[in-house]
Design an enzyme around this catalytic site. Structure first.
Site, PDB file in Angstrom:
ATOM      1  N   SER A 195      21.203  86.867  19.121  1.00  0.00           N
ATOM      2  CA  SER A 195      22.597  86.656  18.710  1.00  0.00           C
ATOM      3  C   SER A 195      23.522  87.583  19.488  1.00  0.00           C
ATOM      4  O   SER A 195      23.075  88.573  20.073  1.00  0.00           O
ATOM      5  CB  SER A 195      22.712  86.976  17.210  1.00  0.00           C
ATOM      6  OG  SER A 195      24.047  87.234  16.830  1.00  0.00           O
ATOM      7  N   TYR A 211      22.541  91.408   9.249  1.00  0.00           N
ATOM      8  CA  TYR A 211      22.281  90.424  10.304  1.00  0.00           C
ATOM      9  C   TYR A 211      22.229  91.110  11.660  1.00  0.00           C
ATOM     10  O   TYR A 211      21.316  90.874  12.461  1.00  0.00           O
ATOM     11  CB  TYR A 211      23.385  89.371  10.274  1.00  0.00           C
ATOM     12  CG  TYR A 211      23.242  88.222  11.219  1.00  0.00           C
ATOM     13  CD1 TYR A 211      23.944  88.198  12.423  1.00  0.00           C
ATOM     14  CD2 TYR A 211      22.423  87.153  10.917  1.00  0.00           C
ATOM     15  CE1 TYR A 211      23.835  87.123  13.295  1.00  0.00           C
ATOM     16  CE2 TYR A 211      22.311  86.071  11.785  1.00  0.00           C
ATOM     17  CZ  TYR A 211      23.022  86.062  12.964  1.00  0.00           C
ATOM     18  OH  TYR A 211      22.909  84.993  13.832  1.00  0.00           O
TER      19      TYR A 211
HETATM   20  P1  NAP Z   1      21.508  77.030  10.123  1.00  0.00           P
HETATM   21  O1  NAP Z   1      22.353  75.874  10.498  1.00  0.00           O
HETATM   22  O2  NAP Z   1      21.815  77.815   8.885  1.00  0.00           O
HETATM   23  O3  NAP Z   1      19.942  76.566  10.089  1.00  0.00           O
HETATM   24  C1  NAP Z   1      19.006  77.513   9.704  1.00  0.00           C
HETATM   25  C2  NAP Z   1      17.673  76.806   9.622  1.00  0.00           C
HETATM   26  O4  NAP Z   1      16.662  77.755   9.257  1.00  0.00           O
HETATM   27  C3  NAP Z   1      17.636  75.704   8.577  1.00  0.00           C
HETATM   28  O5  NAP Z   1      16.815  74.650   9.062  1.00  0.00           O
HETATM   29  C4  NAP Z   1      16.919  76.371   7.396  1.00  0.00           C
HETATM   30  O6  NAP Z   1      16.292  75.368   6.653  1.00  0.00           O
HETATM   31  C5  NAP Z   1      15.927  77.276   8.121  1.00  0.00           C
HETATM   32  N1  NAP Z   1      15.472  78.470   7.370  1.00  0.00           N
HETATM   33  C6  NAP Z   1      16.231  79.436   6.817  1.00  0.00           C
HETATM   34  N2  NAP Z   1      15.437  80.369   6.244  1.00  0.00           N
HETATM   35  C7  NAP Z   1      14.150  79.965   6.435  1.00  0.00           C
HETATM   36  C8  NAP Z   1      12.877  80.506   6.079  1.00  0.00           C
HETATM   37  N3  NAP Z   1      12.770  81.640   5.373  1.00  0.00           N
HETATM   38  N4  NAP Z   1      11.769  79.841   6.453  1.00  0.00           N
HETATM   39  C9  NAP Z   1      11.857  78.678   7.151  1.00  0.00           C
HETATM   40  N5  NAP Z   1      13.037  78.102   7.516  1.00  0.00           N
HETATM   41  C10 NAP Z   1      14.159  78.762   7.160  1.00  0.00           C
HETATM   42  O7  NAP Z   1      21.539  78.091  11.317  1.00  0.00           O
HETATM   43  P2  NAP Z   1      21.882  77.881  12.872  1.00  0.00           P
HETATM   44  O8  NAP Z   1      23.318  78.141  13.098  1.00  0.00           O
HETATM   45  O9  NAP Z   1      21.266  76.611  13.350  1.00  0.00           O
HETATM   46  O10 NAP Z   1      21.083  79.139  13.457  1.00  0.00           O
HETATM   47  C11 NAP Z   1      19.730  79.025  13.835  1.00  0.00           C
HETATM   48  C12 NAP Z   1      19.347  80.373  14.420  1.00  0.00           C
HETATM   49  O11 NAP Z   1      20.286  80.734  15.439  1.00  0.00           O
HETATM   50  C13 NAP Z   1      19.399  81.508  13.402  1.00  0.00           C
HETATM   51  O12 NAP Z   1      18.372  82.442  13.696  1.00  0.00           O
HETATM   52  C14 NAP Z   1      20.766  82.142  13.665  1.00  0.00           C
HETATM   53  O13 NAP Z   1      20.795  83.501  13.273  1.00  0.00           O
HETATM   54  C15 NAP Z   1      20.856  82.013  15.148  1.00  0.00           C
HETATM   55  N6  NAP Z   1      22.206  82.048  15.720  1.00  0.00           N
HETATM   56  C16 NAP Z   1      23.163  81.186  15.267  1.00  0.00           C
HETATM   57  C17 NAP Z   1      24.421  81.233  15.890  1.00  0.00           C
HETATM   58  C18 NAP Z   1      25.552  80.330  15.485  1.00  0.00           C
HETATM   59  O14 NAP Z   1      26.701  80.620  15.894  1.00  0.00           O
HETATM   60  N7  NAP Z   1      25.326  79.288  14.719  1.00  0.00           N
HETATM   61  C19 NAP Z   1      24.661  82.117  16.934  1.00  0.00           C
HETATM   62  C20 NAP Z   1      23.650  83.001  17.312  1.00  0.00           C
HETATM   63  C21 NAP Z   1      22.425  82.937  16.698  1.00  0.00           C
HETATM   64  P3  NAP Z   1      15.909  75.575   5.076  1.00  0.00           P
HETATM   65  O15 NAP Z   1      17.087  76.268   4.433  1.00  0.00           O
HETATM   66  O16 NAP Z   1      15.625  74.223   4.555  1.00  0.00           O
HETATM   67  O17 NAP Z   1      14.705  76.447   5.069  1.00  0.00           O
HETATM   68  C1  GCO Z   2      29.256  85.796  12.310  1.00  0.00           C
HETATM   69  C2  GCO Z   2      28.554  84.641  12.946  1.00  0.00           C
HETATM   70  C3  GCO Z   2      27.701  85.127  14.104  1.00  0.00           C
HETATM   71  C4  GCO Z   2      26.935  83.990  14.698  1.00  0.00           C
HETATM   72  C5  GCO Z   2      26.091  84.432  15.819  1.00  0.00           C
HETATM   73  C6  GCO Z   2      26.889  84.965  16.964  1.00  0.00           C
HETATM   74  O1  GCO Z   2      29.445  85.775  11.086  1.00  0.00           O
HETATM   75  O2  GCO Z   2      29.636  86.701  13.075  1.00  0.00           O
HETATM   76  O3  GCO Z   2      27.753  83.941  12.004  1.00  0.00           O
HETATM   77  O4  GCO Z   2      26.842  86.123  13.671  1.00  0.00           O
HETATM   78  O5  GCO Z   2      26.108  83.414  13.742  1.00  0.00           O
HETATM   79  O6  GCO Z   2      25.068  85.270  15.436  1.00  0.00           O
HETATM   80  O7  GCO Z   2      26.006  85.126  18.062  1.00  0.00           O
END
Ligand code: NAP
Ligand code: GCO
Length: 266
Positions: A147, A160
């Site tokens: 992230s 986080y």
């Molecule tokens: P999301 O839309 O909230 O999806 C999260 C997924 O993880 C869902 O499928 C959820 O399904 C599953 N999950 C959560 N806890 C779990 C557990 N304990 N065991 C198994 N599955 C679990 O999140 P996203 O935005 O796609 O993010 C995915 C990854 O990218 C995360 O690691 C997040 O920190 C990272 N990320 C996101 C962003 C962003 O801007 N969106 C940026 C940087 C990094 P269930 O709830 O059904 O288990």
């Molecule tokens: C926040 C956002 C970010 C993104 C991502 C950025 O609240 O700042 O959720 O943390 O999820 O991790 O890279």
């Protein structure tokens, strides 16, 4: 030389954790598009059912399993089932993750522990479950979804940021400990991506105006936009393929330039 062959995942088995929707879903779709057989897990049956329908709509044959990445027994069972159904796991994408946006002084230790447990201990548990098979087969790819918060902090995301900073170093440590077994462990550091996880940061205000955080992120991103999960598809195929066999311990930031940019003068 057929350069595109280096990016092929034909014959490979990939596990993408938490790939019911969001970033994990897009990455699984990308790996399938490069030829991999896809397994994914999540915790909720309803999310699983919706995901299987969505994958089918995209023409992706994905196998879904209910498993919580924080539960060692469930993860061991998950890996055993995938190996029986599809074969040894060649590619692990540690994508499952949550966030809690709570000012640190209001955050309970329980809240903090839950975020770290899912976002950092979960990837440890999953990597530990797949590495022995990768060593046996003489190769493996592990991609940890880090992230911006692996590098930067901001208000309300202490747990986080601590977890994602730790995930960056777990990535480097797996590289250090298992690079000699031809296992490449790298990270993808997405910028701000439009998924359910960030929906609260983008929702329209009661007067119809854009969320202040939405405007802030767009101003901090040289690309001038939020990322889409699709922006991560190519980088994921690269790190999952032979094209990255000499890349190890690297965090590839896919952030539209946020980390490079001090921000526009007000
Ligand atoms: P999301 O839309 O909230 O999806 C999260 C997924 O993880 C869902 O499928 C959820 O399904 C599953 N999950 C959560 N806890 C779990 C557990 N304990 N065991 C198994 N599955 C679990 O999140 P996203 O935005 O796609 O993010 C995915 C990854 O990218 C995360 O690691 C997040 O920190 C990272 N990320 C996101 C962003 C962003 O801007 N969106 C940026 C940087 C990094 P269930 O709830 O059904 O288990
Ligand atoms: C926040 C956002 C970010 C993104 C991502 C950025 O609240 O700042 O959720 O943390 O999820 O991790 O890279």
């Amino acid at each position: 030389m057929d350069m595109m062959k280096q990016f092929s995942l034909e014959g490979k088995v990939a596990l993408v954790t938490g790939a019911a929707y969001g970033i994990g879903f897009a990455i699984a779709e990308a790996l399938a598009g490069a030829g991999a057989k896809i397994a994914f897990n999540c915790r909720s049956q309803s999310n699983m059912d919706k995901a299987l329908a969505a994958y089918a709509e995209k023409g992706v044959t994905a196998r879904g399993y209910i498993a919580d990445v924080t539960d060692e027994a469930q993860v061991a069972d998950l890996v055993a089932k995938i190996e029986a159904d599809l074969g040894g796991i060649d590619i692990l994408v540690n994508n499952a993750g949550i966030i809690k946006r709570i000012p640190m002084l209001e955050m309970t230790a329980e809240d903090f522990r839950q975020v770290v447990d899912i976002d950092l201990t979960g990837p440890f548990i999953c990597a530990k479950a797949v590495i022995p098979g990768m060593i046996e087969r003489g190769h493996g790819k592990i991609i940890n979804i880090c992230s911006m918060m692996s590098e930067l902090g901001r208000e309300t995301v202490s747990a986080y940021a601590a977890a994602k900073g730790g995930l960056k170093m777990l990535t480097r440590n797996i590289c250090s400990e298992y690079g000699g077994a031809n296992i490449q462990c790298n990270g993808i550091g997405p910028g701000y991506i439009a998924t359910p996880q960030t929906a609260p940061l983008r929702e329209r205000q009661s007067d119809g105006s854009r969320h202040p955080f939405d405007q802030f992120i767009v101003s901090k991103t040289p690309a001038g936009r939020w990322g889409e999960a699709a922006d991560l598809m190519g980088p994921a195929v690269f790190l999952a393929s032979d094209a990255s066999n000499f890349v190890n311990g690297h965090i590839l930031y896919v952030d539209g330039g946020i980390l490079a940019y001090i921000g526009k003068q007000p």
